[in-house]
Each structure stands twice: as C-alpha cells, then as structure tokens.
Write a protein that holds these residues in place. Structure first.
Motif, short mmCIF file in Angstrom:
data_model
loop_
_atom_site.label_atom_id
_atom_site.label_comp_id
_atom_site.label_asym_id
_atom_site.label_seq_id
_atom_site.Cartn_x
_atom_site.Cartn_y
_atom_site.Cartn_z
N PHE A 169 0.92 -1.11 -0.03
CA PHE A 169 -0.02 -0.09 0.00
C PHE A 169 0.93 1.14 -0.04
N ALA A 170 0.56 2.26 -0.91
CA ALA A 170 1.41 3.52 -0.75
C ALA A 170 0.27 4.42 -0.74
N CYS A 171 0.83 5.57 0.21
CA CYS A 171 -0.14 6.46 0.55
C CYS A 171 0.48 8.04 0.43
N HIS A 172 -0.57 8.79 0.56
CA HIS A 172 -0.67 10.18 0.51
C HIS A 172 -1.43 11.06 1.50
N ASN A 173 -0.95 11.84 2.22
CA ASN A 173 -1.74 12.64 3.39
C ASN A 173 -1.51 14.05 3.11
N GLY A 174 -1.93 14.64 2.43
CA GLY A 174 -1.91 16.19 1.92
C GLY A 174 -2.33 16.98 3.12
N ILE B 55 -2.48 -2.81 -10.23
CA ILE B 55 -3.42 -2.15 -9.15
C ILE B 55 -4.62 -2.84 -8.70
N ALA B 56 -4.49 -3.11 -7.55
CA ALA B 56 -5.98 -3.81 -7.10
C ALA B 56 -6.87 -2.77 -6.46
N ALA B 57 -6.49 -1.47 -6.02
CA ALA B 57 -7.40 -0.60 -5.80
C ALA B 57 -6.69 1.01 -5.46
N VAL B 58 -7.74 1.77 -5.87
CA VAL B 58 -7.13 3.24 -5.50
C VAL B 58 -8.39 3.73 -4.86
N GLU B 59 -7.97 4.24 -3.56
CA GLU B 59 -9.07 4.98 -2.80
C GLU B 59 -8.60 6.40 -2.47
N ALA B 60 -9.45 7.49 -2.55
CA ALA B 60 -9.16 8.82 -2.03
C ALA B 60 -10.36 9.53 -1.49
N TYR B 61 -9.76 10.24 -0.53
CA TYR B 61 -10.80 11.09 0.39
C TYR B 61 -10.39 12.43 0.37
N LEU B 62 -11.18 13.24 0.10
CA LEU B 62 -10.99 14.79 0.26
C LEU B 62 -11.84 15.50 1.24
N HIS B 63 -11.27 16.12 2.35
CA HIS B 63 -11.72 17.05 3.35
C HIS B 63 -12.35 18.27 2.82
N THR B 64 -13.34 18.70 2.32
CA THR B 64 -13.96 19.82 1.68
C THR B 64 -14.33 20.73 2.79
N GLY B 65 -14.43 22.19 2.53
CA GLY B 65 -14.85 23.01 3.42
C GLY B 65 -13.39 24.08 3.82
N ARG B 66 -13.67 24.56 4.92
CA ARG B 66 -12.41 25.49 5.39
C ARG B 66 -11.44 24.54 6.17
N ARG B 67 -10.32 24.28 5.59
CA ARG B 67 -9.44 23.61 6.28
C ARG B 67 -8.22 24.54 6.85
N HIS B 68 -7.63 24.33 8.14
CA HIS B 68 -6.75 25.38 8.62
C HIS B 68 -5.25 24.61 8.60
N VAL B 69 -4.44 25.44 8.72
CA VAL B 69 -2.96 25.04 8.62
C VAL B 69 -2.86 23.60 9.82
N ASP C 237 -4.35 21.03 9.05
CA ASP C 237 -5.35 19.99 8.72
C ASP C 237 -5.29 19.15 7.48
N ASP C 238 -5.62 17.82 7.80
CA ASP C 238 -5.56 16.87 6.41
C ASP C 238 -6.46 17.60 5.37
N VAL C 239 -5.92 17.22 4.12
CA VAL C 239 -6.93 17.70 3.10
C VAL C 239 -7.10 16.49 2.17
N LEU C 240 -6.06 16.18 1.51
CA LEU C 240 -6.32 14.90 0.54
C LEU C 240 -5.47 13.57 0.96
N LEU C 241 -6.54 12.55 1.09
CA LEU C 241 -5.81 11.44 1.49
C LEU C 241 -5.83 10.31 0.22
N VAL C 242 -4.87 9.47 -0.12
CA VAL C 242 -4.85 8.48 -1.16
C VAL C 242 -4.28 7.50 -0.87
N VAL C 243 -4.83 6.31 -1.16
CA VAL C 243 -4.12 5.23 -0.93
C VAL C 243 -4.34 4.14 -2.15
N VAL C 244 -3.33 3.60 -2.61
CA VAL C 244 -3.10 2.90 -3.67
C VAL C 244 -2.71 1.34 -3.11
N ALA C 245 -3.13 0.46 -3.65
CA ALA C 245 -3.01 -0.85 -3.21
C ALA C 245 -2.65 -1.54 -4.56
#
Length: 119
Positions: free
Chosen positions: A23-28, A65-79, A81-89
């Motif tokens: 699994f490779a991940c991104h946490n923006g 690639i078995a799966a790609v999942e992503a989640y975006l925190h929308t709205g007002r985000r502050h310094v 705070d998580d914004v973009l989460l991505v997991v690639v399996a």
C-alpha cells in the motif's frame, strides 16, 4: 473521521491478498505558507465530483493495481489539517508508486478546487 489507516484496514478486508504486495499513501495537509512563500492561514476546498470519479476510474485500471481510494476533506481547512488522502494498493512498487503520484497530481489538477487565505 476518515484516516489513512481506516482506508487501508477497509481495503485489507476487501482485497484478495494474492494481488496486494503493498500500500502506498499520500496525506496532504494545509501548509503554513503558499507555494510562493507567503504566510497562509487556511484553504477553502471543494471538488468537481465528475472529474474526481473519472480520474479514479482511469488509475484503477492500471496494470498491477488492486485498488485506489481517495478522500477529500472539503470546506474550510486550517494549517495542519488533513486535506487529501490517497491509498493505492497493488502488486509491486514499480506499479504502485507511479500510480500514487499520478493520482495525487491529477486529482489536484483536475478535480480539487481550492482558495488560499493568506495572512
């Protein structure tokens, strides 16, 4: 609350272990400075869901690639705070790492809409 670990745990339950070697991940997160170096306090985040779905459908079809999942925190985000989460399996790193990078870059370019609030 959506976390990378929760996303990985869900994928482990759903995927065939014969197809997943990593699994490779991104946490923006919201940075305290803009790309130009100006102090920033927050981001307003929104999403073009049609573009989001198109990008994910495309990258999920890549070899190994078995799966790609992503989640975006929308709205007002502050310094900090998580914004973009991505997991690639997938099977091996030569297949997974490029898809992680492409997914993050394309989601940010094609689907994520943001407005910076500078100090």
């Amino acid at each position: 609350m959506v976390t990378l670990q929760a996303m990985i745990d869900d994928l482990k339950k759903r995927l065939d272990p014969a197809t997943v070697g990593m699994f490779a991940c991104h946490n923006g997160v919201v940075r305290a400075t803009s790309r130009s170096g100006a102090p920033a306090t927050a981001l307003d985040i929104d999403c073009d869901r049609d573009a989001w779905d198109r990008v994910l459908a495309d990258v999920r079809s890549r070899p190994g690639i078995a799966a790609v999942e992503a989640y975006l925190h929308t709205g007002r985000r502050h310094v900090g705070d998580d914004v973009l989460l991505v997991v690639v399996a997938g099977d091996i790193r030569e297949n997974v790492f490029p898809v992680l990078e492409e997914t993050v870059n394309r989601l940010k370019k094609e689907a994520v809409k943001k407005e910076e609030h500078l100090s």
